[in-house]
Design an enzyme around this catalytic site. Structure first.
Site, PDB file in Angstrom:
ATOM      1  N   LYS A  11      15.845 -47.022  86.438  1.00 42.09           N
ATOM      2  CA  LYS A  11      15.906 -48.365  87.010  1.00 42.09           C
ATOM      3  C   LYS A  11      16.943 -49.231  86.310  1.00 42.09           C
ATOM      4  O   LYS A  11      17.391 -50.233  86.860  1.00 42.09           O
ATOM      5  CB  LYS A  11      14.534 -49.023  86.958  1.00 42.09           C
ATOM      6  CG  LYS A  11      13.564 -48.362  87.942  1.00 42.09           C
ATOM      7  CD  LYS A  11      12.240 -49.077  88.037  1.00 42.09           C
ATOM      8  CE  LYS A  11      11.369 -48.487  89.121  1.00 42.09           C
ATOM      9  NZ  LYS A  11      10.939 -47.104  88.818  1.00 42.09           N
TER      10      LYS A  11
HETATM   11  C1  LIG Z   1      10.709 -46.030  89.820  1.00 41.70           C
HETATM   12  C2  LIG Z   1      10.766 -44.630  89.349  1.00 41.70           C
HETATM   13  C3  LIG Z   1      10.793 -43.531  90.241  1.00 41.70           C
HETATM   14  C4  LIG Z   1      10.694 -43.713  91.752  1.00 41.70           C
HETATM   15  O1  LIG Z   1      11.838 -44.296  92.319  1.00 41.70           O
HETATM   16  P1  LIG Z   1      11.735 -45.042  93.745  1.00 41.70           P
HETATM   17  O2  LIG Z   1      13.078 -45.633  93.971  1.00 41.70           O
HETATM   18  O3  LIG Z   1      10.671 -46.080  93.586  1.00 41.70           O
HETATM   19  O4  LIG Z   1      11.383 -43.992  94.740  1.00 41.70           O
HETATM   20  C5  LIG Z   1      10.888 -42.253  89.723  1.00 41.70           C
HETATM   21  N1  LIG Z   1      10.924 -42.038  88.386  1.00 41.70           N
HETATM   22  C6  LIG Z   1      10.905 -43.052  87.494  1.00 41.70           C
HETATM   23  C7  LIG Z   1      10.932 -42.750  86.037  1.00 41.70           C
HETATM   24  C8  LIG Z   1      10.834 -44.377  87.931  1.00 41.70           C
HETATM   25  O5  LIG Z   1      10.788 -45.377  87.023  1.00 41.70           O
END
Ligand SMILES: *Cc1c(COP(=O)(O)O)cnc(C)c1O
Length: 494
Positions: free
Chosen positions: A107
Site C-alpha cells: 500500500k
Molecule cells: C491491502 C492488501 C492486499 C489486498 O489488496 P487489494 O487492493 O485490497 O485487493 C493484499 N496484501 C496486503 C499485504 C495488503 O495490505
C-alpha cells in the site's frame, strides 16, 4: 477527459475525481474510454519504474501538473531499493516484490502518490482549505497512510485504531509517527467501532463548522482513483524485468496472480491490460474468505457467510469495493446495470450477473483460494525449496498460482505479486516454519531474523527504540468530538 460514476451519468474531471474520492451517487469514478486511449505500451516497458509511473499518470490522470516531478516527490527517500518493485525468480515463478517502502507493505506505493495528487489538485482548483484525512485502520493501512501524508502541504491526517485490535508492532509503527500534520488515536473497542465512529464524524460534523475552520474532510481508502492508477505501473515494471532477463519477447502474453482483498491491486492489472500490456490471465487469489472465488465461478456475489479471521488479515473482507469498477467495464459501460446490482447488494446482501458477463470476465479473471493450512504449508515449502521467505498474503497467491497452473498448465510466464514483508507477520511465518510463535512481537522479529539469516527491515527494527508520541485514547462515541477539537486546534495555529 472526463471520469464518470459507475452508477449514473455524473461526470468529473480527473482532479475532481481524486479530490472527491467517491461520486455523489455512491458510485466509483471510472474512465469509460480507457480501452481507446492511444497508449504507447511498447515504449512504456522500456522505461524505469518512475518514468513508467509518470507516463501512466499523464495518460490516465492528466491535469495535476508535471507528472515526473509528482512521481519524484512521491517516491524520494521512501523506498530502500532504487528499484521500487524488483522482480525475482524462484523456480518457474517470478515474484514482484512490492514491500520495499516505508511500512513494508504494497500500500506504500499508491499511498505515496495519492497525497501529492490531492495537494497538487487543490493548487489547481485554487482551494485554500486544508484537507483532513480521517482513517479507521485494522492495522496496515493506518501506518501506510500516515507515511504517505507525512508533511504533505495542505493536508493533515487523523488515524483511529482499535486499542486491543492491532499487533504490538503495528501499534508501535503508528504511535511513533513524528510528522507535524499527523494525529493517531486509540479507540476503546474493535475495528468496527472505529469505522462506525469515523463514518459518524464524516456525516455529522456540520459543513458550516468546517467552512469556518477552513477544513475539508476526506478519506484515503482504495476506492479513490488516485490510489488505483499508481498501482498500474508495477505490472509494466514486471513485464520489463522479464523482457530484460530474456524470459519473454516483446508482445508475449504473461499471467499474474494477485493476493486480493478490496480488488484494487488486481484491477490495476486489468487497467494495464486495457492500456495494451500483453497480460493474458489475472488469477484472483483469496484466503478462506473466498467470496471472490465463488463469484468468479458462479457469477453470484453473496455476502451471507461468516467473516473469517486469517493470518492474511489485509485480505479478510466480504465486500470488495473495486469489483464495482470491473462490473462497469465488463457490462459495456452500463451504469444502470451496475446501479441495479449495487442496490441488490445493499438490499439483499447479494447480486447475480448474467452468464454472458461472467464468461467475458472469465476471459481474463480466474478465481482460486487457499486455506489456512495451505498458506502455512506454502510458506514452509517455498522456504525449503527456494530459501525464499514469504509472508502469508504472498503465500495465498503462491498457492493459488500453483492451483491455476496445475489445472491450466499454460506455456506463459507467471508473476506472483508479493504484497508484504514476512517481517510484518513474524508470528504466522515462524509458526509455518515450525517454530514457537508464543513470545512478544519484538522477540519474534529477532527470532525470524535469526532463523532466516535476513535482516529486519530498518523501519521495523527501529521501532523498538522510537519515542511514543501519540497516547490519546477515546471511546467510539468520542471520535466525533475528538476530530472537532483537533480541527479547532489546527485552525489556531495557521
Ligand atoms: C491491502 C492488501 C492486499 C489486498 O489488496 P487489494 O487492493 O485490497 O485487493 C493484499 N496484501 C496486503 C499485504 C495488503 O495490505
Amino acid at each position: 477527459m472526463d471520469y464518470q460514476s459507475t452508477r449514473s451519468s455524473i461526470k468529473a474531471s480527473p482532479v475532481e475525481a481524486v479530490l472527491k474520492g467517491l461520486a455523489p451517487d455512491g458510485g466509483l469514478f471510472v474512465y469509460p474510454q480507457i480501452r481507446d486511449l492511444d497508449f504507447d505500451w511498447r515504449s512504456c516497458v522500456t522505461k524505469d519504474f518512475r518514468s513508467q509511473s509518470a507516463m501512466i499518470l499523464s495518460a490516465l490522470l492528466p491535469g495535476f501538473g508535471d507528472e515526473s516531478s509528482i512521481i519524484e516527490d512521491s517516491y524520494r527517500d521512501k523506498f530502500g531499493n532504487d528499484d521500487i518493485a524488483p522482480t525475482v525468480r524462484a523456480g518457474s515463478l517470478y515474484i514482484t516484490e512490492l514491500f520495499h517502502g516505508p511500512t513494508s507493505a504494497f500500500k506504500d506505493v499508491a499511498l505515496s502518490v495519492l497525497p501529492r495528487l490531492i495537494s497538487h489538485g487543490k493548487e489547481m482548483t485554487g482551494s485554500s482549505s486544508e484537507t483532513v484525512i480521517l482513517t479507521a485502520t485494522s492495522g496496515d493501512t493506518g501506518k501506510a497512510a500516515l507515511e504517505g501524508f507525512s508533511n504533505v502541504p495542505g493536508t493533515r491526517i487523523i488515524v483511529f485504531y482499535p486499542s486491543e485490535g492491532v499487533s504490538a508492532v503495528q501499534k508501535a509503527q503508528m504511535v511513533t509517527s513524528s510528522a507535524e500534520n499527523v494525529e493517531v488515536c486509540a479507540v476503546k473497542g474493535n475495528f468496527d467501532d472505529c469505522q462506525t465512529g469515523v463514518k459518524k464524524a464524516f456525516t455529522t460534523i456540520p459543513q458550516d463548522l468546517l467552512d469556518s475552520l477552513g477544513k475539508e474532510l476526506s478519506s484515503a481508502n482504495s476506492i479513490n482513483i488516485g490510489r488505483l492508477v499508481p498501482q498500474i505501473a508495477y505490472y509494466f515494471s514486471s513485464y520489463s524485468h522479464l523482457l530484460a532477463e530474456g524470459a519473454i519477447d516483446l508482445g508475449d502474453g504473461i499471467d499474474f496472480t494477485v493476493p486480493t482483498g478490496n480488488f484494487g491491486d488486481i484491477l490495476a492489472g486489468y487497467y494495464a491490460k486495457l492500456l495494451g500490456l500483453p497480460i493474458d490471465t489475472l488469477v484472483c487469489a483469496s484466503n478462506s474468505n473466498s467470496i471472490l472465488t465463488d463469484f468468479l465461478h458462479t457469477g453470484v456475489y453473496d455476502t451471507h457467510r461468516e467473516f473469517l479471521r486469517t493470518t492474511s488479515p489485509s485480505m479478510d473482507i466480504l465486500v470488495s469495493s473495486n469489483l464495482e469498477r470491473l462490473l462497469y467495464h465488463s457490462s459495456g459501460n452500463d451504469p444502470e446495470y451496475v446501479s441495479a446490482l449495487m442496490t441488490s447488494l445493499s438490499n439483499n446482501g447479494s447480486y447475480i450477473i448474467s452468464p454472458e458477463m461472467l464468461s467475458a470476465i472469465n476471459r481474463t479473471f480466474r478465481g482460486y483460494h487457499a486455506s489456512e493450512k495451505e498458506v502455512a504449508d506454502t510458506i514452509g515449502s517455498v522456504w525449503k525449496e527456494h530459501h525464499y521467505l514469504i509472508d502469508p498474503h504472498t503465500a495465498v497467491a503462491w498457492c493459488c498460482a500453483g492451483k491455476y497452473l496445475s489445472e491450466n498448465g499454460s506455456g506463459r510466464k507467471m508473476v506472483v505479486l508479493s504484497t508484504a514483508s514476512p517481517f510484518k507477520f513474524p508470528r504466522a511465518v515462524l509458526e509455518a516454519l515450525g517454530h514457537d510463535g508464543s513470545s512478544d512481537d519484538f522477540s519474534l522479529l529477532d527470532e525470524l531474523s535469526r532463523v532466516s539469516g535476513q535482516q529486519i527491515p530498518e523501519n521495523l527494527a527501529s521501532l523498538r527504540t522510537a519515542l511514543v508520541l501519540h497516547e490519546d485514547i477515546v471511546s467510539p462515541e468520542g471520535i466525533r468530538d475528538y476530530v472537532i477539537s483537533k480541527l479547532k486546534n489546527w485552525s489556531k495555529n495557521i
